[in-house]
Design a protein around this motif. Structure first.
Motif, PDB file in Angstrom:
ATOM      1  N   GLU A  53       0.822  -1.207   0.000  1.00 44.94           N
ATOM      2  CA  GLU A  53       0.000   0.000   0.000  1.00 44.94           C
ATOM      3  C   GLU A  53       0.863   1.268   0.000  1.00 44.94           C
ATOM      4  OE1 GLU A  53      -3.565   2.371   0.406  1.00 44.94           O
ATOM      5  OE2 GLU A  53      -3.416   0.195   0.137  1.00 44.94           O
ATOM      6  N   LYS A  54       1.952   1.266   0.769  1.00 42.13           N
ATOM      7  CA  LYS A  54       2.798   2.455   0.876  1.00 42.13           C
ATOM      8  C   LYS A  54       3.429   2.794  -0.473  1.00 42.13           C
ATOM      9  CE  LYS A  54       6.473   4.561   3.656  1.00 42.13           C
ATOM     10  NZ  LYS A  54       7.425   4.372   4.782  1.00 42.13           N
ATOM     11  N   ILE A  55       3.864   1.764  -1.214  1.00 41.23           N
ATOM     12  CA  ILE A  55       4.463   2.008  -2.531  1.00 41.23           C
ATOM     13  C   ILE A  55       3.404   2.515  -3.502  1.00 41.23           C
ATOM     14  CG2 ILE A  55       5.545   0.895  -4.516  1.00 41.23           C
ATOM     15  CD1 ILE A  55       7.067  -0.877  -2.581  1.00 41.23           C
ATOM     16  N   ALA A  56       2.215   1.923  -3.459  1.00 45.26           N
ATOM     17  CA  ALA A  56       1.121   2.389  -4.309  1.00 45.26           C
ATOM     18  C   ALA A  56       0.804   3.851  -4.022  1.00 45.26           C
ATOM     19  CB  ALA A  56      -0.113   1.519  -4.091  1.00 45.26           C
ATOM     20  N   GLU A  57       0.831   4.226  -2.742  1.00 45.75           N
ATOM     21  CA  GLU A  57       0.561   5.608  -2.357  1.00 45.75           C
ATOM     22  C   GLU A  57       1.655   6.542  -2.889  1.00 45.75           C
ATOM     23  OE1 GLU A  57      -1.220   8.931  -0.943  1.00 45.75           O
ATOM     24  OE2 GLU A  57      -2.080   6.912  -1.019  1.00 45.75           O
ATOM     25  N   PHE A  58       2.933   6.116  -2.803  1.00 43.49           N
ATOM     26  CA  PHE A  58       4.038   6.914  -3.344  1.00 43.49           C
ATOM     27  C   PHE A  58       3.854   7.147  -4.848  1.00 43.49           C
ATOM     28  CE2 PHE A  58       7.186   6.193   0.245  1.00 43.49           C
ATOM     29  CZ  PHE A  58       7.434   7.546   0.444  1.00 43.49           C
ATOM     30  N   ILE A  59       3.473   6.101  -5.574  1.00 40.01           N
ATOM     31  CA  ILE A  59       3.276   6.226  -7.020  1.00 40.01           C
ATOM     32  C   ILE A  59       2.182   7.242  -7.320  1.00 40.01           C
ATOM     33  CG2 ILE A  59       2.516   5.013  -9.103  1.00 40.01           C
ATOM     34  CD1 ILE A  59       3.898   2.498  -7.984  1.00 40.01           C
ATOM     35  N   MET A  60       1.098   7.195  -6.560  1.00 36.92           N
ATOM     36  CA  MET A  60       0.001   8.141  -6.781  1.00 36.92           C
ATOM     37  C   MET A  60       0.425   9.565  -6.430  1.00 36.92           C
ATOM     38  SD  MET A  60      -2.252   6.330  -8.137  1.00 36.92           S
ATOM     39  CE  MET A  60      -3.496   7.617  -8.230  1.00 36.92           C
ATOM     40  N   GLN A  61       1.142   9.729  -5.323  1.00 40.96           N
ATOM     41  CA  GLN A  61       1.611  11.065  -4.940  1.00 40.96           C
ATOM     42  C   GLN A  61       2.561  11.631  -5.998  1.00 40.96           C
ATOM     43  OE1 GLN A  61       3.335  10.625  -1.061  1.00 40.96           O
ATOM     44  NE2 GLN A  61       1.364  10.561  -0.003  1.00 40.96           N
ATOM     45  N   ALA A  62       3.424  10.758  -6.537  1.00 38.49           N
ATOM     46  CA  ALA A  62       4.343  11.193  -7.588  1.00 38.49           C
ATOM     47  C   ALA A  62       3.564  11.605  -8.832  1.00 38.49           C
ATOM     48  CB  ALA A  62       5.326  10.075  -7.922  1.00 38.49           C
ATOM     49  N   ARG A  63       2.522  10.841  -9.171  1.00 41.95           N
ATOM     50  CA  ARG A  63       1.697  11.149 -10.344  1.00 41.95           C
ATOM     51  C   ARG A  63       1.013  12.502 -10.179  1.00 41.95           C
ATOM     52  NH1 ARG A  63      -2.901   6.854 -11.872  1.00 41.95           N
ATOM     53  NH2 ARG A  63      -1.065   5.510 -12.105  1.00 41.95           N
ATOM     54  N   GLU A  64       0.645  12.825  -8.945  1.00 38.26           N
ATOM     55  CA  GLU A  64      -0.088  14.059  -8.668  1.00 38.26           C
ATOM     56  C   GLU A  64       0.818  15.219  -8.264  1.00 38.26           C
ATOM     57  OE1 GLU A  64      -2.697  12.702  -5.642  1.00 38.26           O
ATOM     58  OE2 GLU A  64      -3.808  11.346  -6.980  1.00 38.26           O
ATOM     59  N   GLY A  65       2.139  14.988  -8.255  1.00 35.12           N
ATOM     60  CA  GLY A  65       3.077  16.047  -7.903  1.00 35.12           C
ATOM     61  C   GLY A  65       3.069  16.427  -6.437  1.00 35.12           C
ATOM     62  N   LYS A  66       2.791  15.464  -5.561  1.00 30.95           N
ATOM     63  CA  LYS A  66       2.646  15.754  -4.143  1.00 30.95           C
ATOM     64  C   LYS A  66       3.788  15.223  -3.279  1.00 30.95           C
ATOM     65  CE  LYS A  66      -2.421  15.900  -4.379  1.00 30.95           C
ATOM     66  NZ  LYS A  66      -3.693  15.293  -3.916  1.00 30.95           N
ATOM     67  N   VAL A  67       4.853  14.728  -3.889  1.00 32.84           N
ATOM     68  CA  VAL A  67       5.966  14.223  -3.094  1.00 32.84           C
ATOM     69  C   VAL A  67       6.905  15.370  -2.714  1.00 32.84           C
ATOM     70  CG1 VAL A  67       5.918  11.885  -4.017  1.00 32.84           C
ATOM     71  CG2 VAL A  67       7.229  13.649  -5.201  1.00 32.84           C
ATOM     72  N   HIS A  68       7.622  15.193  -1.629  1.00 34.29           N
ATOM     73  CA  HIS A  68       8.615  16.176  -1.182  1.00 34.29           C
ATOM     74  C   HIS A  68       9.982  15.739  -1.692  1.00 34.29           C
ATOM     75  CE1 HIS A  68       5.647  18.069   1.404  1.00 34.29           C
ATOM     76  NE2 HIS A  68       5.336  16.871   1.886  1.00 34.29           N
ATOM     77  N   LEU A  69      10.729  16.699  -2.249  1.00 35.33           N
ATOM     78  CA  LEU A  69      11.989  16.362  -2.902  1.00 35.33           C
ATOM     79  C   LEU A  69      13.167  17.067  -2.246  1.00 35.33           C
ATOM     80  CD1 LEU A  69      10.774  16.725  -6.599  1.00 35.33           C
ATOM     81  CD2 LEU A  69      10.845  14.638  -5.223  1.00 35.33           C
ATOM     82  N   ALA A  70      14.291  16.359  -2.188  1.00 34.58           N
ATOM     83  CA  ALA A  70      15.565  16.945  -1.768  1.00 34.58           C
ATOM     84  C   ALA A  70      16.392  17.174  -3.023  1.00 34.58           C
ATOM     85  CB  ALA A  70      16.299  16.013  -0.809  1.00 34.58           C
ATOM     86  N   ALA A  71      16.881  18.395  -3.240  1.00 29.97           N
ATOM     87  CA  ALA A  71      17.515  18.782  -4.497  1.00 29.97           C
ATOM     88  C   ALA A  71      18.850  18.076  -4.709  1.00 29.97           C
ATOM     89  CB  ALA A  71      17.718  20.289  -4.541  1.00 29.97           C
ATOM     90  N   GLY A  72      19.152  17.812  -6.001  1.00 29.92           N
ATOM     91  CA  GLY A  72      20.428  17.244  -6.380  1.00 29.92           C
ATOM     92  C   GLY A  72      21.403  18.322  -6.809  1.00 29.92           C
ATOM     93  N   GLY A  73      22.666  17.919  -6.987  1.00 29.21           N
ATOM     94  CA  GLY A  73      23.694  18.855  -7.431  1.00 29.21           C
ATOM     95  C   GLY A  73      25.050  18.182  -7.467  1.00 29.21           C
ATOM     96  N   GLY A  74      25.959  18.724  -8.276  1.00 25.31           N
ATOM     97  CA  GLY A  74      27.323  18.218  -8.313  1.00 25.31           C
ATOM     98  C   GLY A  74      27.459  16.807  -8.831  1.00 25.31           C
ATOM     99  N   GLY A  75      26.489  16.340  -9.603  1.00 28.37           N
ATOM    100  CA  GLY A  75      26.555  14.985 -10.141  1.00 28.37           C
ATOM    101  C   GLY A  75      25.768  13.968  -9.335  1.00 28.37           C
ATOM    102  N   LYS A  76      25.112  14.406  -8.280  1.00 24.86           N
ATOM    103  CA  LYS A  76      24.300  13.507  -7.443  1.00 24.86           C
ATOM    104  C   LYS A  76      22.829  13.843  -7.605  1.00 24.86           C
ATOM    105  CE  LYS A  76      23.699  11.877  -2.678  1.00 24.86           C
ATOM    106  NZ  LYS A  76      24.133  12.026  -1.272  1.00 24.86           N
TER     107      LYS A  76
END
Length: 388
Positions: free
Chosen positions: A358-381
Motif C-alpha cells: 500500500e505504501k508504494i502504491a501511495e508513493f506512485i500516486m503522490q508522484a503522479r499528482e506532484g505531491k511528493v517532497h523532494l531533496a535537491a540534487g547537485g554536483g553529479g548527485k
C-alpha cells in the motif's frame, strides 16, 4: 491526430558482438535489447537511438531488416511492431568559436542516410565506433551536413555544467555557435524544465524536447514527451518539431528539476550547497565549485515571461526513484499492467495496491499528482524523494 510517447536520446552500450560504443553505457544496451525493452517494458511508441552511426550498429540494423523483424518506413524511421526507431548520433564539437565541449544530436531518416553520415564523420573524428566523439569541424559545418542529408539537428542537454551549449559559462547565445535557422529543437536536460528554459528569449523560437539520455535500460523514458502526429515516422517528427499541420508536442514529462544531478550549485569535494557568487566552499574550503543549472539560467536570463503557447511540462518521478520499489517489484508491476507508461499514467491506486504494498502504491500516486517532497540534487548527485 494520434498521441505517441517519445524518448529521443537513448545510448548504445555495446554492439551485437560485444564491442563498446558508449563507454559509460550498460553492456545490456544493444540495439536489439533497447528496441525490445522500449516497446515491451516501457510502452514507448518512438525512440531515438543516438549511437546509430557506429558501423557495427548499422550492420545490426541492416540485419534486423533482412530478417524481417524491422521494416523501414517510406516516410523515415525503422518500424519494430508498434515502435518506431529514429537513428541518431550524439557528437561533440569543440573549437575556438564554440568554447565547448558541446554535445549535439543529429538524426537521420534512413539507414542509408545514416551510413552516408557515418562515412562522412569517419573523416572528421578519431574513432567512428564510439559514442559522443569529438568531431574536428565547426558546429556550423555539422549543421549543414545534417541538413544536406535531410536530418534533424538538436543541441543536447543545453544547461548541464559539462558538455553543453550554455553550461560551461562562456557561451551566452546559441548564435555564437550555430545557425539558428538550422536548429530543429532544444533538449532541456534533467536539471531544467520549460519554465526555467523559457527565461532565455532566444529559445522562444524552438520546440523543447525532454529525453532520458539513458545509459541503461532502466533509465529509458525517465524523461519523454507526448507528440501529436498522424503516424510515428521521421517525417511526422520533423513536422511536429516545427509545429506544422497540427503536429506538435502535447506535453513534456520530465524529472522535477530538483531531482536532476546539477540543479543546485555545490562544492565538488563535499557536495555542500554553495551560494552562486561564492568562490570557496564554506564547509571544506575547496575551490572546486560546480555551478547549478538554476543559477546558470538566472545569469543568462533575458525574458520576463515565457512563450504563451508552450505545452504543459509535467514533473514526473520515474518509478526507479520510488522508495521501496526495487527491480523485482517493478518487474512484477510491469508484468501485471503491461508497461511503465500504464503504471505512471493510467493504473488506479486500488489496482496498484493489489500488486505492491500500500505504501508504494501511495508513493506512485503522490508522484503522479506532484505531491511528493523532494531533496535537491547537485554536483553529479541526483535528488531524491525526501521523508514525508
Amino acid at each position: 491526430m494520434n498521441r505517441y510517447y517519445v524518448d529521443l536520446h537513448i545510448h548504445i552500450g555495446r554492439t551485437w558482438t560485444g564491442k563498446p560504443v558508449k563507454i559509460t553505457g550498460s553492456k545490456s544496451l544493444t540495439f536489439t535489447n533497447i528496441i525490445e525493452h522500449a516497446r515491451h517494458e516501457k510502452g514507448l511508441n518512438m525512440i531515438g537511438i543516438i549511437d546509430s552511426h557506429s558501423p557495427e550498429v548499422i550492420l545490426e540494423m541492416e540485419s534486423l531488416i533482412q530478417s524481417g523483424e524491422v521494416v523501414e518506413h517510406q516516410n523515415g524511421g525503422l518500424v519494430f511492431g508498434d515502435l518506431t526507431v529514429i537513428p541518431g548520433s550524439e557528437l561533440e564539437i569543440y573549437d575556438e568559436q564554440c568554447n565547448g565541449p558541446i554535445h549535439v544530436l543529429c538524426y537521420m531518416p534512413t539507414i542509408a542516410k545514416m551510413r552516408e553520415f557515418s562515412n562522412w564523420l569517419s573523416g572528421h573524428l578519431k574513432n567512428i565506433q564510439l559514442s559522443s566523439q569529438r568531431v574536428y569541424i565547426t558546429g556550423l559545418q555539422l549543421q549543414k551536413k545534417t541538413k544536406e542529408l535531410g536530418g534533424i539537428f538538436i543541441p543536447a542537454h543545453v544547461f548541464t555544467p559539462f558538455k553543453s551549449l550554455y553550461g560551461k559559462g562562456v557561451n551566452h547565445s546559441l548564435t555564437e555557435v550555430f545557425d539558428p535557422s538550422l536548429i530543429d529543437g532544444i533538449e532541456l536536460g534533467l536539471s531544467s524544465d520549460t519554465e526555467m528554459a523559457d527565461q532565455l528569449g532566444e529559445l522562444h523560437a524552438y520546440t523543447f524536447v525532454t529525453n532520458s539520455d539513458a545509459h541503461s535500460l532502466a533509465k529509458i523514458a525517465r524523461e519523454y514527451q507526448v507528440i501529436a502526429m498522424e503516424e510515428p515516422t521521421f517525417l511526422e517528427l520533423q513536422k511536429a518539431l516545427q509545429g506544422e499541420d497540427g503536429r506538435g508536442v502535447i506535453a513534456n514529462y520530465g524529472l522535477d528539476p530538483l531531482l536532476g544531478k546539477y540543479h543546485k550549485t555545490v562544492c565538488a569535494n563535499c557536495l555542500n550547497h554553495v551560494p552562486n557568487d561564492d568562490q570557496l566552499c564554506n564547509l571544506c574550503g575547496s575551490e572546486k565549485i560546480i555551478k547549478g543549472v538554476a543559477d546558470r539560467i538566472l545569469e543568462l536570463k533575458t525574458a520576463a515571461t515565457g512563450r504563451a503557447d508552450r505545452p504543459q511540462y509535467i514533473h514526473q518521478v520515474p518509478l526507479e526513484f520510488i522508495p521501496g520499489l526495487g527491480p523485482r517489484l517493478l518487474e512484477k508491476l510491469v508484468d501485471h499492467f503491461g508497461s511503465e507508461m500504464a503504471i505512471l499514467h493510467e493504473v488506479p491506486k486500488e489496482a496498484l495496491a493489489q500488486v505492491v504494498p500500500e505504501k508504494i502504491a501511495e508513493f506512485i500516486m503522490q508522484a503522479r499528482e506532484g505531491k511528493v517532497h523532494l531533496a535537491a540534487g547537485g554536483g553529479g548527485k541526483y535528488g531524491k524523494i525526501a521523508d514525508q
